[in-house]
Scaffold this motif. Structure first.
Motif, PDB file in Angstrom:
ATOM      1  N   SER A  90      25.434 -23.047  -1.865  1.00 55.48           N
ATOM      2  CA  SER A  90      26.474 -23.188  -2.131  1.00 55.48           C
ATOM      3  C   SER A  90      27.513 -22.803  -0.980  1.00 55.48           C
ATOM      4  O   SER A  90      28.727 -21.900  -1.233  1.00 55.48           O
ATOM      5  CB  SER A  90      27.230 -22.806  -3.506  1.00 55.48           C
ATOM      6  N   LEU A  91      27.344 -22.989   0.174  1.00 55.37           N
ATOM      7  CA  LEU A  91      28.106 -22.572   1.421  1.00 55.37           C
ATOM      8  C   LEU A  91      29.286 -23.435   1.460  1.00 55.37           C
ATOM      9  O   LEU A  91      29.198 -24.860   1.131  1.00 55.37           O
ATOM     10  CB  LEU A  91      27.365 -22.478   2.814  1.00 55.37           C
ATOM     11  N   ASP A  92      30.368 -23.106   2.300  1.00 52.68           N
ATOM     12  CA  ASP A  92      31.637 -23.637   2.531  1.00 52.68           C
ATOM     13  C   ASP A  92      31.239 -24.793   3.632  1.00 52.68           C
ATOM     14  O   ASP A  92      30.850 -24.345   4.682  1.00 52.68           O
ATOM     15  CB  ASP A  92      32.756 -22.829   3.074  1.00 52.68           C
ATOM     16  N   LYS A  93      31.242 -26.091   3.419  1.00 53.68           N
ATOM     17  CA  LYS A  93      30.816 -27.005   4.528  1.00 53.68           C
ATOM     18  C   LYS A  93      31.608 -26.820   5.731  1.00 53.68           C
ATOM     19  O   LYS A  93      31.212 -27.285   6.799  1.00 53.68           O
ATOM     20  CB  LYS A  93      31.340 -28.334   3.673  1.00 53.68           C
ATOM     21  N   LYS A  94      32.982 -26.489   5.628  1.00 48.06           N
ATOM     22  CA  LYS A  94      33.651 -26.584   6.693  1.00 48.06           C
ATOM     23  C   LYS A  94      33.457 -25.262   7.858  1.00 48.06           C
ATOM     24  O   LYS A  94      33.798 -25.267   9.028  1.00 48.06           O
ATOM     25  CB  LYS A  94      35.307 -25.974   6.408  1.00 48.06           C
ATOM     26  N   LYS A  95      32.585 -24.447   7.380  1.00 51.23           N
ATOM     27  CA  LYS A  95      32.079 -23.306   8.080  1.00 51.23           C
ATOM     28  C   LYS A  95      30.667 -23.682   8.895  1.00 51.23           C
ATOM     29  O   LYS A  95      30.093 -22.852   9.757  1.00 51.23           O
ATOM     30  CB  LYS A  95      31.753 -22.104   7.498  1.00 51.23           C
ATOM     31  N   ILE A  96      30.137 -24.838   8.693  1.00 52.31           N
ATOM     32  CA  ILE A  96      28.838 -25.218   9.236  1.00 52.31           C
ATOM     33  C   ILE A  96      28.873 -26.235  10.495  1.00 52.31           C
ATOM     34  O   ILE A  96      29.640 -27.482  10.380  1.00 52.31           O
ATOM     35  CB  ILE A  96      27.846 -25.830   8.362  1.00 52.31           C
ATOM     36  N   LYS A  97      28.406 -25.794  11.550  1.00 56.94           N
ATOM     37  CA  LYS A  97      28.485 -26.864  12.542  1.00 56.94           C
ATOM     38  C   LYS A  97      26.990 -27.290  13.229  1.00 56.94           C
ATOM     39  O   LYS A  97      26.474 -26.174  13.271  1.00 56.94           O
ATOM     40  CB  LYS A  97      29.544 -26.502  13.898  1.00 56.94           C
ATOM     41  N   THR A  98      27.126 -28.406  13.310  1.00 52.12           N
ATOM     42  CA  THR A  98      25.756 -28.811  13.997  1.00 52.12           C
ATOM     43  C   THR A  98      25.626 -28.916  15.252  1.00 52.12           C
ATOM     44  O   THR A  98      26.685 -29.518  15.943  1.00 52.12           O
ATOM     45  CB  THR A  98      25.473 -30.348  13.310  1.00 52.12           C
ATOM     46  N   ILE A  99      24.571 -28.059  15.918  1.00 54.84           N
ATOM     47  CA  ILE A  99      24.662 -27.935  17.303  1.00 54.84           C
ATOM     48  C   ILE A  99      23.133 -27.827  17.665  1.00 54.84           C
ATOM     49  O   ILE A  99      22.388 -26.967  17.121  1.00 54.84           O
ATOM     50  CB  ILE A  99      25.120 -26.659  18.014  1.00 54.84           C
ATOM     51  N   HIS A 100      22.600 -28.927  18.287  1.00 55.50           N
ATOM     52  CA  HIS A 100      20.957 -29.137  18.378  1.00 55.50           C
ATOM     53  C   HIS A 100      20.688 -28.082  19.420  1.00 55.50           C
ATOM     54  O   HIS A 100      21.377 -27.340  20.134  1.00 55.50           O
ATOM     55  CB  HIS A 100      20.805 -30.310  19.046  1.00 55.50           C
ATOM     56  N   TYR A 101      19.277 -27.870  19.130  1.00 55.29           N
ATOM     57  CA  TYR A 101      18.508 -26.827  20.169  1.00 55.29           C
ATOM     58  C   TYR A 101      18.509 -27.652  21.345  1.00 55.29           C
ATOM     59  O   TYR A 101      18.739 -28.686  21.507  1.00 55.29           O
ATOM     60  CB  TYR A 101      17.198 -26.301  19.710  1.00 55.29           C
ATOM     61  N   GLY A 102      18.409 -26.810  22.380  1.00 58.30           N
ATOM     62  CA  GLY A 102      18.332 -27.461  23.901  1.00 58.30           C
ATOM     63  C   GLY A 102      17.080 -26.970  24.789  1.00 58.30           C
ATOM     64  O   GLY A 102      16.410 -25.820  24.449  1.00 58.30           O
ATOM     65  N   LEU A 103      16.647 -27.821  25.571  1.00 62.83           N
ATOM     66  CA  LEU A 103      15.669 -27.509  26.361  1.00 62.83           C
ATOM     67  C   LEU A 103      16.308 -27.232  28.140  1.00 62.83           C
ATOM     68  O   LEU A 103      17.022 -27.984  28.295  1.00 62.83           O
ATOM     69  CB  LEU A 103      14.638 -28.573  26.545  1.00 62.83           C
ATOM     70  N   GLN A 104      15.612 -26.323  29.009  1.00 62.90           N
ATOM     71  CA  GLN A 104      15.931 -26.493  30.241  1.00 62.90           C
ATOM     72  C   GLN A 104      14.890 -27.490  30.682  1.00 62.90           C
ATOM     73  O   GLN A 104      13.768 -27.103  30.975  1.00 62.90           O
ATOM     74  CB  GLN A 104      15.583 -25.074  30.773  1.00 62.90           C
ATOM     75  N   LEU A 105      15.492 -28.655  30.878  1.00 62.20           N
ATOM     76  CA  LEU A 105      15.042 -30.106  31.092  1.00 62.20           C
ATOM     77  C   LEU A 105      14.154 -29.834  32.638  1.00 62.20           C
ATOM     78  O   LEU A 105      13.219 -30.473  32.817  1.00 62.20           O
ATOM     79  CB  LEU A 105      15.825 -31.128  31.198  1.00 62.20           C
ATOM     80  N   GLU A 106      14.667 -29.247  33.520  1.00 63.17           N
ATOM     81  CA  GLU A 106      14.055 -29.071  34.949  1.00 63.17           C
ATOM     82  C   GLU A 106      12.681 -28.246  34.571  1.00 63.17           C
ATOM     83  O   GLU A 106      11.928 -28.502  35.632  1.00 63.17           O
ATOM     84  CB  GLU A 106      15.001 -27.948  35.856  1.00 63.17           C
ATOM     85  N   ASN A 107      12.402 -27.564  33.375  1.00 65.90           N
ATOM     86  CA  ASN A 107      10.886 -27.099  33.333  1.00 65.90           C
ATOM     87  C   ASN A 107      10.149 -28.029  32.436  1.00 65.90           C
ATOM     88  O   ASN A 107       9.014 -27.776  32.276  1.00 65.90           O
ATOM     89  CB  ASN A 107      11.317 -25.732  32.334  1.00 65.90           C
ATOM     90  N   PHE A 108      10.792 -29.282  32.293  1.00 62.77           N
ATOM     91  CA  PHE A 108      10.103 -30.043  31.382  1.00 62.77           C
ATOM     92  C   PHE A 108       9.864 -31.653  32.282  1.00 62.77           C
ATOM     93  O   PHE A 108      10.595 -32.592  31.846  1.00 62.77           O
ATOM     94  CB  PHE A 108      10.373 -30.526  30.202  1.00 62.77           C
ATOM     95  N   ILE A 109       9.193 -31.465  33.216  1.00 60.68           N
ATOM     96  CA  ILE A 109       9.051 -32.596  34.128  1.00 60.68           C
ATOM     97  C   ILE A 109       7.764 -33.372  34.265  1.00 60.68           C
ATOM     98  O   ILE A 109       6.718 -32.501  34.381  1.00 60.68           O
ATOM     99  CB  ILE A 109       9.414 -32.357  35.743  1.00 60.68           C
ATOM    100  N   ASN A 110       7.516 -34.494  33.875  1.00 61.12           N
ATOM    101  CA  ASN A 110       6.150 -35.172  33.978  1.00 61.12           C
ATOM    102  C   ASN A 110       6.317 -36.200  35.303  1.00 61.12           C
ATOM    103  O   ASN A 110       6.833 -37.459  34.574  1.00 61.12           O
ATOM    104  CB  ASN A 110       5.840 -35.755  32.636  1.00 61.12           C
ATOM    105  N   VAL A 111       5.965 -36.149  36.484  1.00 64.34           N
ATOM    106  CA  VAL A 111       5.902 -36.970  37.161  1.00 64.34           C
ATOM    107  C   VAL A 111       4.808 -38.247  37.234  1.00 64.34           C
ATOM    108  O   VAL A 111       4.900 -39.164  38.000  1.00 64.34           O
ATOM    109  CB  VAL A 111       5.797 -36.356  38.880  1.00 64.34           C
ATOM    110  N   THR A 112       3.718 -37.803  36.751  1.00 66.00           N
ATOM    111  CA  THR A 112       2.629 -38.854  36.356  1.00 66.00           C
ATOM    112  C   THR A 112       2.568 -39.237  34.836  1.00 66.00           C
ATOM    113  O   THR A 112       1.336 -38.588  34.312  1.00 66.00           O
ATOM    114  CB  THR A 112       1.469 -38.307  37.034  1.00 66.00           C
ATOM    115  N   PRO A 113       3.374 -39.699  34.058  1.00 65.52           N
ATOM    116  CA  PRO A 113       3.222 -39.970  32.678  1.00 65.52           C
ATOM    117  C   PRO A 113       2.148 -40.915  32.332  1.00 65.52           C
ATOM    118  O   PRO A 113       1.595 -41.080  31.328  1.00 65.52           O
ATOM    119  CB  PRO A 113       4.563 -40.744  32.196  1.00 65.52           C
TER     120      PRO A 113
END
Length: 381
Positions: free
Chosen positions: A166-189
């Motif tokens: 029963s939390l206050d809806k106004k106090k909740i914000k959606t912020i997605h997790y994130g990745l350091q994309l330079e560490n997730f490179i696949n040059v030969t998919p």
């Protein structure tokens, strides 16, 4: 601005444990430091007190203290006092803690507290349709009620947690997790081991691993060359009392499937990415998550992912566009989707490319860090 994180896990050699929560905190902490934000991480449940530094982040390791009575209370007060002392010394502006087990219940801090909804015990109990211990519920409820604001990694996780407590809806914000994309490179998919399925995560009932065993039985019948690789810690099973969920999986595997499966246990994080790149398909048939870091990591490395179809996953994947969503209870349908990917390499590359674009749009930490900073500032002022 100075920010402090309270957590039981963080990816560092001197920290006892690190999983999805620790990875998400690490990614955010490093991104905050790059923006000139001072970051302090307090890691409790450690073997000894220590202070270490990594990637510009100051990490305080807090040794677990035992008491004759009411350890659950006095240890929390110990963490509170330690954190408050550092808050005053370093002039930290805001603290963030997880919701799991209500660690901040009974704590009083000298700055605003944000609780990120990584997934409370109550949340997982609801999704798994099992009863929660009353004590755990009360700890989590007390912790949440005392927080200044909340961050949810998916809207689904925020909505479900709000309903439970029963939390206050106004106090909740959606912020997605994130990745350091330079560490997730696949040059030969297009370079991967054909007909190899990869699962990453704790071997536990709520992750859908028992269904995965049955799914793989179907796949091996259709494709005798199929391989299943499992990576993650084995866990006990609440329902049966078994000390090993993997042993329950083994009992479900057909003889053919058992020969074609390989459980690697927990391996170094850098090696996990190698296995993702080499997989044909990554699967996450979970019944209970708030987001799932390994899902977006696999997508970032351009892998076709077959995920669950439950709430949170619908915010990660657009079914048929950048991955696939199938309910883990639909054994035949889940197996058929994987087999179809095995038989269409062009589709695998197309889905993988689209998955990378989805991650770049929604889960790039260099973009999401600014959303976090703005939200922290709104709480402080």
């Amino acid at each position: 601005m100075k920010i402090g994180f309270i957590t039981s896990e963080y990816p560092h050699p001197k920290v006892k444990h690190a999983a999805g929560i620790g990875t998400s905190i690490h990614n955010l902490s490093v991104a905050l430091v790059k923006r000139g934000i001072d970051v302090t991480v307090f890691v409790y449940h450690q073997n000894k007190n220590n202070i270490v530094y990594s990637e510009g982040v100051e990490i305080y390791l807090l040794k677990t203290k035992r008491y004759k009575f009411f350890t659950w209370y006095f240890h929390r007060k110990h963490i509170q006092n330690y954190v408050n002392k550092v808050v005053c010394e370093k002039k930290i502006d805001v603290l963030e803690a997880p919701d799991w087990t209500g660690v901040t219940a009974f704590m009083h801090f000298k700055v605003p507290l944000v609780i990120r909804l990584h997934g409370s015990d109550a949340y997982f109990c609801k999704l798994e349709n099992r009863k929660q211990k009353f004590k755990n519920f009360m700890f989590e409820k007390l912790a949440l009620k005392k927080a200044t604001a909340f961050i949810a990694p998916t809207t689904y996780a925020g909505v479900e947690t709000r309903k439970i407590f029963s939390l206050d809806k106004k106090k909740i914000k959606t912020i997605h997790y994130g990745l350091q994309l330079e560490n997730f490179i696949n040059v030969t998919p297009d370079d991967y081991n054909r007909h190899t399925i990869l699962y990453i995560g704790t071997i536990i009932r709520k992750k859908g691993v028992l269904e995965l065993a049955q799914i793989f039985n179907k796949i091996v019948e259709a494709n005798p060359n199929a391989q299943l690789i499992l990576i993650g810690s084995d866990a006990s099973d609440i329902k049966t009392g078994s000390k090993s969920t993997y042993s329950l999986m083994q009992n479900l595997f057909s003889e053919k499937a058992k020969k074609q499966s390989n459980y690697l246990g927990k391996i170094p994080y850098k090696d996990v990415k190698v296995h993702i790149k080499k997989a044909h398909v990554c699967v996450f048939p979970s019944f209970a998550e708030t987001l799932g870091m390994v899902t977006i990591e696999s997508m970032a490395l351009q892998k076709p992912v077959v995920n669950t179809s439950i709430g949170w996953a619908q915010e990660l994947i657009d079914d048929g566009v950048n991955g696939f969503l199938v309910h883990p209870s639909k054994i035949d349908e889940y197996a058929a989707r994987i087999i179809a990917l095995f038989n269409d390499e062009a589709l695998c590359l197309e889905i993988g490319k689209a998955a990378r674009k989805k991650v770049e749009t929604l889960f790039d930490i260099d973009k999401n860090v600014d959303i976090n900073i703005a939200y922290y500032k709104s709480i402080i002022t």
